[in-house]
Design a protein around this motif. Structure first.
Motif, mmCIF file in Angstrom:
data_model
loop_
_atom_site.group_PDB
_atom_site.id
_atom_site.type_symbol
_atom_site.label_atom_id
_atom_site.label_comp_id
_atom_site.label_asym_id
_atom_site.label_seq_id
_atom_site.Cartn_x
_atom_site.Cartn_y
_atom_site.Cartn_z
ATOM 1 N N PHE A 97 0.537 -7.102 -21.657
ATOM 2 C CA PHE A 97 0.531 -6.238 -20.662
ATOM 3 C C PHE A 97 0.292 -4.758 -21.585
ATOM 4 O O PHE A 97 0.273 -4.781 -22.698
ATOM 5 N N PHE A 98 -0.576 -3.928 -20.749
ATOM 6 C CA PHE A 98 -1.000 -2.636 -21.342
ATOM 7 C C PHE A 98 -0.534 -1.559 -20.422
ATOM 8 O O PHE A 98 -0.349 -1.599 -19.025
ATOM 9 N N PHE A 99 -0.128 -0.296 -20.858
ATOM 10 C CA PHE A 99 0.270 0.860 -20.336
ATOM 11 C C PHE A 99 -0.797 1.227 -19.435
ATOM 12 O O PHE A 99 -2.045 1.293 -19.968
ATOM 13 N N LEU A 100 -0.546 1.874 -18.094
ATOM 14 C CA LEU A 100 -1.771 2.101 -17.384
ATOM 15 C C LEU A 100 -1.555 3.384 -17.055
ATOM 16 O O LEU A 100 -2.431 4.253 -17.146
ATOM 17 N N GLU A 101 -0.112 3.708 -16.627
ATOM 18 C CA GLU A 101 -0.147 5.186 -16.271
ATOM 19 C C GLU A 101 1.381 5.609 -15.910
ATOM 20 O O GLU A 101 2.055 4.492 -15.819
ATOM 21 N N MET A 102 1.973 6.942 -15.945
ATOM 22 C CA MET A 102 3.125 6.719 -15.362
ATOM 23 C C MET A 102 3.211 7.992 -14.233
ATOM 24 O O MET A 102 2.576 8.824 -14.129
ATOM 25 N N ASN A 103 3.778 7.491 -13.023
ATOM 26 C CA ASN A 103 4.186 8.174 -11.919
ATOM 27 C C ASN A 103 5.268 9.146 -12.053
ATOM 28 O O ASN A 103 6.429 8.570 -12.015
ATOM 29 N N THR A 104 5.305 10.315 -12.065
ATOM 30 C CA THR A 104 6.355 11.092 -12.533
ATOM 31 C C THR A 104 6.979 11.639 -11.087
ATOM 32 O O THR A 104 7.067 12.860 -10.658
ATOM 33 N N ARG A 105 7.351 10.788 -10.356
ATOM 34 C CA ARG A 105 7.828 10.654 -8.686
ATOM 35 C C ARG A 105 8.632 9.683 -8.351
ATOM 36 O O ARG A 105 8.577 8.344 -8.935
ATOM 37 N N LEU A 106 9.061 9.696 -7.069
ATOM 38 C CA LEU A 106 9.672 8.467 -6.420
ATOM 39 C C LEU A 106 8.342 7.621 -6.033
ATOM 40 O O LEU A 106 7.201 8.471 -5.667
ATOM 41 N N GLN A 107 8.473 6.399 -6.057
ATOM 42 C CA GLN A 107 7.382 5.439 -5.581
ATOM 43 C C GLN A 107 7.458 5.225 -4.090
ATOM 44 O O GLN A 107 8.483 4.974 -3.751
ATOM 45 N N VAL A 108 6.258 5.030 -3.496
ATOM 46 C CA VAL A 108 6.435 4.396 -2.064
ATOM 47 C C VAL A 108 7.187 3.278 -2.017
ATOM 48 O O VAL A 108 8.018 2.826 -0.998
ATOM 49 N N GLU A 109 7.076 2.081 -2.945
ATOM 50 C CA GLU A 109 7.538 1.012 -2.858
ATOM 51 C C GLU A 109 9.091 0.885 -3.425
ATOM 52 O O GLU A 109 9.672 -0.253 -3.707
ATOM 53 N N HIS A 110 9.928 1.910 -3.372
ATOM 54 C CA HIS A 110 11.158 2.038 -4.174
ATOM 55 C C HIS A 110 12.137 1.327 -3.297
ATOM 56 O O HIS A 110 13.058 0.729 -3.930
ATOM 57 N N PRO A 111 12.066 1.240 -1.844
ATOM 58 C CA PRO A 111 12.868 0.295 -1.402
ATOM 59 C C PRO A 111 13.050 -1.104 -1.942
ATOM 60 O O PRO A 111 14.528 -1.666 -1.847
ATOM 61 N N VAL A 112 12.284 -1.996 -2.509
ATOM 62 C CA VAL A 112 12.560 -3.207 -2.824
ATOM 63 C C VAL A 112 13.350 -2.863 -4.332
ATOM 64 O O VAL A 112 14.223 -3.972 -4.554
ATOM 65 N N THR A 113 13.187 -2.133 -5.068
ATOM 66 C CA THR A 113 14.018 -1.987 -5.985
ATOM 67 C C THR A 113 15.639 -1.532 -5.775
ATOM 68 O O THR A 113 16.450 -2.079 -6.245
#
Length: 657
Positions: A284-300
């Motif tokens: 795996f390689f680092f891609l980016e960091m989203n510094t916010r809530l993600q759209v898909e947070h419900p599955v977590t």
């Protein structure tokens, strides 16, 4: 704790935040544009403040209007949701200067990790493995071409401030860069107010795996495991799940530890997501960091039991995280399907219009799983061309991955939408595919499995039997109501092009449709004339079919399969075979608008000779620019639109002689 929070967002995420605030006893304020004046979020919030015209650049992206709304309502904090100003460090600083709490990470962390260019520089300095590319801004198209050719095709052109699949193009050639770079820059400016672009190597057949992190203002950071988001189209996620079927415990720990270390290095103090591109070998390689809530947070949330919105609010109020890493465990499996206003039968192009019918599945326990639907719309609402095309996020939980998939399949059956195109049949197709069930995913999944586009699936034998039985049951009901003298037990059912004799009998509380060699048994039938859904059990298993009357018979859809079904007498069946087939209208000399949208440019003129593949027009819808090309050589006879026009689907843009 805060007594009032302003939500600087719209749609389903605004509704999602309101629900958590209500549970916490916190009053809410939403801001809204003209397009959202009658929205569900405005209805649900305690207060609402109008901030301007529909385009985001004239409303949701204006910091002055957001701050004025806070002052006007006395809110103590702002939750930005995702998109818009959620990753804007200057906005976070502006709020701090105004003594308003930003429910998100500190500005320094946003600058270090939220900006795609700066995050890669930071990760490189920190020794994190990153995808090869040009870490820096791109000046113009010529500069983009030189960089792309140095890196080697294919490359990915990305907006520095991008997110949600917007502001991204994959370029396989110099021509792709020439056309894609200006389009990405325009999308970035319109969506994020920032037109900086960077370019990186596009890794073929990768998987997209991301780690949810959560930090507080006291130096504590944990991860809440991973999500896999490899099912994408146009670089926008469609299906997400947690955990990932790719990872083993060793890789999960390594990826989680790296994400936490990166977050701690920048003093991260809210919910955020560290994204990785992964190989099938679990590299795996680092891609980016989203510094916010993600759209898909419900599955977590479904696999951990943690309300991420609540934790963001508590962290912003200065509270310490109530759990350590060892306290967090994965419980079961969760799936999320993004229900989009788009037409999968037309290359997933946006579909704008009114939700004439909107009937989602019932939330809560279902069979051995749980159904959750995050939405910001109701029946009668309009999906606007000014924002993204998401209608809702449908999530399911099960004890195992198969159980979560089964629950999703049933929930998609029960989801009914009319008035505009939607991707429910496509999502159902994915859930039923052997490859998806096996967990052998990649970001090329849709292109691999549907190389010629999505056209629905052919009904299986079991589905043909089900569709025929449903049609017979409906036909019997209609005959009994309208012409009881014509009732009979023997019919000819025609499913698509297959004709079969059937005999019908009632048995206890069941309707049995007999065919040579096999019977179909319907029980618990829930349908009456006029209803668009037919619910019941087939051979003991619950199902839902979408039904509508046709000029003859019915059009019936079960999951991704659809068929025209007739129920005829033997004599009618004989005569029906003699009817001539209908001829489709000839549109070969026309370029039709594939979707409703705004004409950005018309690139041809009357009398101009055009070759196959040449650009004839550019349309914009849902903040995405779509290039329309000629599908044949010809000379332009007439042009049916001009820049600035709003056009409907199938409207003639250009006609050839």
């Amino acid at each position: 704790m805060f007594s009032k929070i302003l939500i600087a967002n719209r749609g389903e995420i605004a509704v999602r935040i309101i629900k958590t605030c209500r549970r916490m006893g916190i009053a809410t304020v939403v801001v809204y544009s003209e397009a959202d004046a009658d929205s569900m979020a405005v209805e649900m919030a305690d207060e609402a403040v109008f901030i301007g015209p529909p385009p985001a650049a004239q409303s949701y992206l204006l910091q002055d209007k957001i701050v004025e709304a806070v002052r006007q309502t006395g809110a103590e904090a702002v939750h930005p949701g995702f998109g818009f100003l959620s990753e804007n460090a200057s906005f976070a600083r502006r709020l701090a200067a105004e003594n308003i709490v930003f429910i998100g990470p500190n500005p320094q962390a946003i600058e270090a990790m939220g900006d795609k260019i700066e995050s890669k520089k930071f990760a490189a300095k920190a020794g994190v493995s990153t995808v090869p590319g040009h870490v820096g801004e791109i000046d113009d198209t010529g500069h983009a071409i030189r960089i792309s050719e140095e890196i080697g095709y294919p490359v990915m052109i990305k907006a520095s401030a991008g997110g949600g699949g917007k502001g991204i193009r994959v370029a396989w050639s110099r021509q792709d860069v020439e056309e894609g770079f200006p389009a990405v820059r325009a999308e970035a400016k319109a969506s994020f107010g920032d037109d900086r672009i960077f370019i990186e190597k596009f890794i073929e057949s990768p998987r997209h795996v991301e780690i949810q992190v959560l930090g507080d203002k006291h130096g504590n950071v944990v991860h809440l495991f991973e999500r896999e988001c490899s099912i994408q189209r146009r670089n926008q996620k469609v299906v997400e799940e947690a955990p990932s079927p790719l990872l083993d415990e060793k890789t999960r720990k390594a990826m989680g530890d790296q994400a936490v270390a990166l977050a701690k290095a920048v003093g991260y103090d809210s919910a955020g997501t560290v994204e990785f591109v992964a190989g099938q070998d679990r590299s795996f390689f680092f891609l980016e960091m989203n510094t916010r809530l993600q759209v898909e947070h419900p599955v977590t949330e479904l696999i951990t039991g943690v309300d991420l919105v609540e934790q963001m609010i508590r962290v912003a109020a200065g509270e310490t995280l109530p759990f350590a890493q060892d306290d967090l465990k994965i419980d079961g499996w969760a799936m999320e399907s993004r229900i989009y206003a788009e037409d999968p039968y037309r290359g997933f192009l946006p579909s704008i219009g009114r939700l004439v019918r909107y009937d989602p599945p019932t939330e809560g326990p279902v069979k051995e799983g749980i159904v959750r639907n995050d939405a910001g719309v109701r029946e009668g609402d309009e999906i606007s061309m000014f924002y993204d095309p998401m209608i809702s996020k449908l999530s399911t939980w099960g004890k195992t991955r198969d159980a979560a998939i089964d629950a999703m399949g049933r929930a998609l059956e029960d989801f009914h939408i009319e008035g505009l195109g939607h991707n429910i049949p496509f999502l159902a197709a994915v859930m039923d595919q052997d490859r998806f069930r096996s967990g052998k995913l990649s970001t090329n999944y849709i292109k691999d499995e549907f190389p010629d586009g999505f056209h629905g699936l052919e009904p299986t034998e079991a589905q043909r039997d089900l569709m025929g039985a449903v049609a017979v049951a409906m036909h019997r009901t209609l005959v009994a109501r309208q012409a009881p003298a014509l009732a009979r037990d023997e019919w000819i059912e025609v499913v698509g092009h297959e004709k079969r004799p059937v005999r019908v009998r009632s048995e206890s509380e069941a309707l049995v449709v007999e065919r040579p060699g096999r019977d179909t048994r319907l029980t618990d039938i829930d349908w009456r004339p006029g209803r668009p859904l037919f619910r019941g059990k087939v051979d003991g298993e619950p199902f839902t079919a979408t039904v509508k009357p046709a000029a003859e018979g019915f059009v019936i859809r079960h999951r991704a399969a659809q068929a025209h079904v007739l129920v005829l007498t033997p004599r009618s069946a004989e005569l029906h075979e003699k009817l001539p087939p209908k001829k489709a209208a000839d549109t070969s000399k026309m370029v039709l608008s594939p979707m409703p949208g705004l004409v950005v440019s018309i690139d041809v003129a009357t009398g101009q000779e055009v070759k196959t593949g040449e650009v004839v027009a550019v349309l914009e819808a849902m903040k995405m620019q779509n290039i329309i090309r000629a599908e044949r050589d010809g000379v332009v006879k007439a042009v049916g639109a001009k820049p600035g026009d709003s056009v409907a689907a199938d409207e003639v843009l250009v006609e050839f002689a």
